[in-house]
Design a protein around this motif. Structure first.
Motif, mmCIF file in Angstrom:
data_model
loop_
_atom_site.group_PDB
_atom_site.id
_atom_site.type_symbol
_atom_site.label_atom_id
_atom_site.label_comp_id
_atom_site.label_asym_id
_atom_site.label_seq_id
_atom_site.Cartn_x
_atom_site.Cartn_y
_atom_site.Cartn_z
ATOM 1 N N TYR A 29 1.176 -1.212 0.157
ATOM 2 C CA TYR A 29 0.023 -0.083 -0.205
ATOM 3 C C TYR A 29 1.114 0.973 0.132
ATOM 4 O O TYR A 29 1.083 1.965 0.535
ATOM 5 C CB TYR A 29 -0.998 -0.006 1.417
ATOM 6 C CG TYR A 29 -2.156 -1.056 1.604
ATOM 7 C CD1 TYR A 29 -1.820 -1.744 3.199
ATOM 8 C CD2 TYR A 29 -2.521 -1.912 0.303
ATOM 9 C CE1 TYR A 29 -2.927 -3.472 3.257
ATOM 10 C CE2 TYR A 29 -3.418 -2.795 0.499
ATOM 11 C CZ TYR A 29 -2.513 -4.213 2.115
ATOM 12 O OH TYR A 29 -3.894 -4.659 1.890
ATOM 13 N N TYR A 30 2.138 1.365 -0.898
ATOM 14 C CA TYR A 30 2.758 2.322 -0.765
ATOM 15 C C TYR A 30 2.642 3.588 -1.392
ATOM 16 O O TYR A 30 2.486 4.544 -0.895
ATOM 17 C CB TYR A 30 4.089 1.826 -1.230
ATOM 18 C CG TYR A 30 4.882 1.112 -0.039
ATOM 19 C CD1 TYR A 30 6.214 0.687 -0.533
ATOM 20 C CD2 TYR A 30 4.929 1.486 1.199
ATOM 21 C CE1 TYR A 30 6.923 -0.518 0.795
ATOM 22 C CE2 TYR A 30 5.220 0.497 2.138
ATOM 23 C CZ TYR A 30 6.098 -0.308 1.990
ATOM 24 O OH TYR A 30 7.351 -0.945 2.516
ATOM 25 N N LEU A 31 1.470 3.358 -2.285
ATOM 26 C CA LEU A 31 0.695 4.493 -3.322
ATOM 27 C C LEU A 31 -0.534 4.104 -2.925
ATOM 28 O O LEU A 31 -1.240 2.830 -3.225
ATOM 29 C CB LEU A 31 0.713 4.338 -4.605
ATOM 30 C CG LEU A 31 0.108 4.924 -5.142
ATOM 31 C CD1 LEU A 31 0.715 6.675 -4.865
ATOM 32 C CD2 LEU A 31 -0.012 4.500 -6.772
ATOM 33 N N MET A 32 -1.835 5.095 -2.265
ATOM 34 C CA MET A 32 -3.155 4.994 -2.316
ATOM 35 C C MET A 32 -3.445 5.984 -2.629
ATOM 36 O O MET A 32 -3.612 6.810 -3.181
ATOM 37 C CB MET A 32 -3.484 4.652 -0.528
ATOM 38 C CG MET A 32 -2.680 3.453 0.060
ATOM 39 S SD MET A 32 -3.575 3.617 1.695
ATOM 40 C CE MET A 32 -5.092 2.823 1.742
ATOM 41 N N THR A 33 -4.667 5.637 -4.036
ATOM 42 C CA THR A 33 -5.523 5.818 -3.952
ATOM 43 C C THR A 33 -7.192 6.083 -4.394
ATOM 44 O O THR A 33 -7.481 5.602 -3.843
ATOM 45 C CB THR A 33 -4.926 6.018 -5.914
ATOM 46 O OG1 THR A 33 -3.380 6.168 -6.000
ATOM 47 C CG2 THR A 33 -5.610 6.763 -7.088
ATOM 48 N N TRP A 34 -7.276 7.306 -4.540
ATOM 49 C CA TRP A 34 -8.744 7.059 -4.490
ATOM 50 C C TRP A 34 -9.537 8.094 -5.708
ATOM 51 O O TRP A 34 -8.462 8.955 -6.849
ATOM 52 C CB TRP A 34 -9.658 8.012 -3.946
ATOM 53 C CG TRP A 34 -9.892 8.210 -2.170
ATOM 54 C CD1 TRP A 34 -9.117 8.434 -1.485
ATOM 55 C CD2 TRP A 34 -10.621 7.468 -1.609
ATOM 56 N NE1 TRP A 34 -9.074 8.647 0.215
ATOM 57 C CE2 TRP A 34 -9.924 6.977 -0.578
ATOM 58 C CE3 TRP A 34 -11.605 6.880 -1.633
ATOM 59 C CZ2 TRP A 34 -11.065 6.793 0.539
ATOM 60 C CZ3 TRP A 34 -12.245 5.954 -0.605
ATOM 61 C CH2 TRP A 34 -11.776 6.015 0.439
ATOM 62 N N PHE A 35 -10.171 6.149 -6.213
ATOM 63 C CA PHE A 35 -11.101 6.859 -8.063
ATOM 64 C C PHE A 35 -12.452 7.024 -7.424
ATOM 65 O O PHE A 35 -12.663 6.792 -6.646
ATOM 66 C CB PHE A 35 -10.658 5.549 -8.477
ATOM 67 C CG PHE A 35 -9.336 5.498 -9.717
ATOM 68 C CD1 PHE A 35 -8.771 5.064 -8.351
ATOM 69 C CD2 PHE A 35 -8.741 5.611 -10.310
ATOM 70 C CE1 PHE A 35 -6.735 4.814 -8.852
ATOM 71 C CE2 PHE A 35 -7.971 5.705 -11.083
ATOM 72 C CZ PHE A 35 -6.755 5.212 -10.432
#
Length: 124
Positions: A29-35
């Motif tokens: 989860y080093y990059l977490m994003t909302w779409f």
């Protein structure tokens, strides 16, 4: 595993804060994003945060109203949404990956992990 929450029915101009709690192997989860995906529309990038650096990326159309942040202790990412508009109505999804370049992080197809969606409905 990613668990999204915080959606709801609000009026235009209101605020909401979405949460995405991660569990399991945190190196995923080093990059977490909302779409988000509105009815009849394609999924679109909203905002992302890199866990280690704290660098954030926010879609231009919402950057004056939305803020992404993280809580290291809770392994949770938040999306603070202010001054909501009817066009923000959508199902919001959190996604994660161990690492994606700046060029790719806005493309959902590259993400390995997804949470369930949370519905945000803004009435005008």
């Amino acid at each position: 595993q990613l668990q999204a929450s915080g959606g709801g029915l609000v009026q235009a101009g209101d605020s909401l804060r979405l949460s995405c709690a991660a569990s399991g192997r945190t190196s995923r989860y080093y990059l977490m994003t909302w779409f988000r995906q509105a009815p009849g529309k394609e999924r679109e990038f909203v905002a992302a945060i890199r866990w280690n650096s704290g660098n954030t990326y926010v879609q231009d159309s919402v950057k004056d109203r939305f803020t992404i942040s993280r809580d290291n202790a809770k392994i949770t990412v938040y999306l603070q949404m202010n001054s909501l508009k009817s066009e923000d109505t959508a199902v919001y999804y959190c996604a994660a990956d161990s690492s994606l370049s700046t060029a790719l992080l806005r493309i959902g197809a590259y993400y390995s992990y997804w949470g369930q969606g949370t519905q945000v409905t803004v009435s005008s």
